[in-house]
Design a protein around this motif. Structure first.
Motif, PDB file in Angstrom:
ATOM      1  N   LEU A  25      48.257  36.454  40.440  1.00 40.68           N
ATOM      2  CA  LEU A  25      47.715  35.210  39.845  1.00 40.68           C
ATOM      3  C   LEU A  25      46.395  34.884  39.942  1.00 40.68           C
ATOM      4  CD1 LEU A  25      48.797  32.678  38.232  1.00 40.68           C
ATOM      5  CD2 LEU A  25      49.237  31.340  40.191  1.00 40.68           C
ATOM      6  N   LEU A  26      45.822  35.134  41.296  1.00 44.09           N
ATOM      7  CA  LEU A  26      44.483  34.815  41.577  1.00 44.09           C
ATOM      8  C   LEU A  26      43.643  35.673  40.857  1.00 44.09           C
ATOM      9  CD1 LEU A  26      44.639  33.887  45.271  1.00 44.09           C
ATOM     10  CD2 LEU A  26      43.912  32.380  43.289  1.00 44.09           C
ATOM     11  N   ASP A  27      44.014  37.212  40.630  1.00 51.07           N
ATOM     12  CA  ASP A  27      43.324  37.920  40.025  1.00 51.07           C
ATOM     13  C   ASP A  27      43.062  37.605  38.745  1.00 51.07           C
ATOM     14  OD1 ASP A  27      41.966  40.709  39.891  1.00 51.07           O
ATOM     15  OD2 ASP A  27      43.686  41.483  39.107  1.00 51.07           O
ATOM     16  N   ARG A  28      44.372  37.516  37.739  1.00 44.24           N
ATOM     17  CA  ARG A  28      44.194  37.107  36.508  1.00 44.24           C
ATOM     18  C   ARG A  28      43.119  35.768  36.250  1.00 44.24           C
ATOM     19  NH1 ARG A  28      47.727  38.370  31.763  1.00 44.24           N
ATOM     20  NH2 ARG A  28      46.907  36.839  30.147  1.00 44.24           N
ATOM     21  N   VAL A  29      43.304  34.975  36.976  1.00 43.80           N
ATOM     22  CA  VAL A  29      42.662  33.503  36.835  1.00 43.80           C
ATOM     23  C   VAL A  29      41.245  33.754  36.916  1.00 43.80           C
ATOM     24  CG1 VAL A  29      42.071  31.383  37.899  1.00 43.80           C
ATOM     25  CG2 VAL A  29      44.528  31.873  37.507  1.00 43.80           C
ATOM     26  N   LEU A  30      40.940  34.521  38.003  1.00 47.87           N
ATOM     27  CA  LEU A  30      39.248  34.836  38.196  1.00 47.87           C
ATOM     28  C   LEU A  30      38.622  35.758  36.998  1.00 47.87           C
ATOM     29  CD1 LEU A  30      39.133  35.094  42.258  1.00 47.87           C
ATOM     30  CD2 LEU A  30      38.394  33.328  40.775  1.00 47.87           C
ATOM     31  N   ALA A  31      39.511  36.749  36.589  1.00 46.81           N
ATOM     32  CA  ALA A  31      39.168  37.637  35.761  1.00 46.81           C
ATOM     33  C   ALA A  31      38.966  36.958  34.467  1.00 46.81           C
ATOM     34  CB  ALA A  31      40.130  38.660  35.475  1.00 46.81           C
ATOM     35  N   THR A  32      39.712  35.807  33.967  1.00 50.48           N
ATOM     36  CA  THR A  32      39.472  35.157  32.774  1.00 50.48           C
ATOM     37  C   THR A  32      39.035  33.980  32.843  1.00 50.48           C
ATOM     38  OG1 THR A  32      41.784  34.402  32.971  1.00 50.48           O
ATOM     39  CG2 THR A  32      41.400  36.430  31.683  1.00 50.48           C
ATOM     40  N   GLY A  33      38.905  33.212  34.141  1.00 49.72           N
ATOM     41  CA  GLY A  33      38.544  31.806  34.256  1.00 49.72           C
ATOM     42  C   GLY A  33      39.545  30.789  33.912  1.00 49.72           C
ATOM     43  N   VAL A  34      39.258  29.614  34.528  1.00 45.03           N
ATOM     44  CA  VAL A  34      39.976  28.442  34.009  1.00 45.03           C
ATOM     45  C   VAL A  34      39.323  27.157  34.308  1.00 45.03           C
ATOM     46  CG1 VAL A  34      40.968  28.160  36.751  1.00 45.03           C
ATOM     47  CG2 VAL A  34      42.378  27.337  34.773  1.00 45.03           C
ATOM     48  N   VAL A  35      39.716  26.268  33.400  1.00 45.52           N
ATOM     49  CA  VAL A  35      38.987  25.015  33.377  1.00 45.52           C
ATOM     50  C   VAL A  35      40.013  23.925  33.779  1.00 45.52           C
ATOM     51  CG1 VAL A  35      37.916  23.250  32.123  1.00 45.52           C
ATOM     52  CG2 VAL A  35      37.521  25.620  31.491  1.00 45.52           C
TER      53      VAL A  35
END
Length: 75
Positions: A25-35
């Motif tokens: 989950l952290l890998d995907r969030v950091l790869a794409t970004g979240v606002v």
């Protein structure tokens, strides 16, 4: 080539919660970004007294992407 069946594609109901490892989950969030955005208003008798706004962007930074500034950055 046969496609692997994932738990949420099976025709029968799920037998338990579907878990996603925190690392994935952290890998995907950091790869794409979240606002993250939110507002909090404190009011008495429908009169707003205090308003707090939160706007945050969480993303990773890659050294492979060059800065758009000629000197390497604004600092």
């Amino acid at each position: 080539m046969e496609r692997a069946v994932v738990p949420w594609d099976e025709p029968e109901p799920l037998s338990g919660p579907i878990g996603v490892p925190l690392v994935d989950l952290l890998d995907r969030v950091l790869a794409t970004g979240v606002v993250i955005s939110g507002d909090l208003v404190i009011a008495i008798a429908d009169v707003p007294l205090v308003r707090l706004s939160l706007h945050a962007l969480l993303s990773s930074v890659s050294e492979r992407v060059l800065a758009p500034w000629a000197d390497g950055g604004p600092l």
